[in-house]
Design an enzyme around this catalytic site. Sequence first.
Site, short mmCIF file in Angstrom:
data_model
loop_
_atom_site.label_atom_id
_atom_site.label_comp_id
_atom_site.label_asym_id
_atom_site.label_seq_id
_atom_site.Cartn_x
_atom_site.Cartn_y
_atom_site.Cartn_z
CE LYS A 161 0.91 1.53 4.34
NZ LYS A 161 1.53 2.83 4.67
CG ASP B 218 -0.63 0.13 8.20
OD1 ASP B 218 -1.44 1.02 8.50
OD2 ASP B 218 0.57 0.34 7.97
#
Length: 287
Positions: free
Chosen positions: A9, A134
């Site tokens: 990401k 995350d």
Amino acid sequence: MLYVKAPAKINLTLDVLRKRPDGYHEVEMIMTTVDLADRIGLSETTGEIRIDSEDRFIPNDSRNLAFQAAQLMKDTYGIKQGVAITIDKQIPVAAGLAGGSSDAAATLKGLNKLWNLRLSEDELASLGAEIGSDVSFCVYGGTALAKGRGEIIEKLPSPPNCWVVLAKPAIGVSTAEVYGNFSAEKARRPDTGAMIRAIESGNYEEMCTSLGNALESVTLDLHPEVAHIKDQMKKFGADAVLMSGSGPTVFGLVQQEIRIPRIYNGLRGFCEEVYAVRLIGEREALA
């Protein structure tokens, strides 16, 4: 062997709002997945959890987030079987790209299938929040606004399509040190609302101008190499440049594919880990 993709990401925005009583920081950030991914292989064993990887920087014990994900699944659902987890590492380690978190999320999704637990994405994301900030986002993938310490996820549409050039200098950055040196008074705060509007309207130029990371100035002060990469990436022709997470990886957004070779080759002149990938931006259905 069951294989699961674990994409990296990038942070299009990262804002730090305040320190929480639990020691974490309250954040607000927009993340999106890119087409750079680890490959996780899962196969049942008689009882133990085993991590196999050719990358010497990956721990093969309980420090590994994929190991923690498997242990959490076993403990939560009383699973007697073990699992051998093979990690084919493509995402740079300790880079601000959520490689370890994505491996953990892929492990949760893969074991859900391997052990026939039939858990929903929301249930897997809730488990992921126990492992790391995350992991919940990585369970969903795609593009999202993340709040709290990163575990409160609001889905967003896919951003405008473009290329992403990633460059990681050969240094390690301590996330704890970066947050420890963060000052809300000195930070350049991103406009999260402007980024959401840019994504929802599909406006690439506005997305570029709305990039922002409140942690970036801290890492740039600690590690001048990161500032050098930012400057060079702009010079070589990226449309917009930002550091991802707490660093040290810098990414550049590029709409015209013809510009990619100059940027890529220019960075490779002094930086070993450089990647040119596409934004994924969309969620993949839970298998």
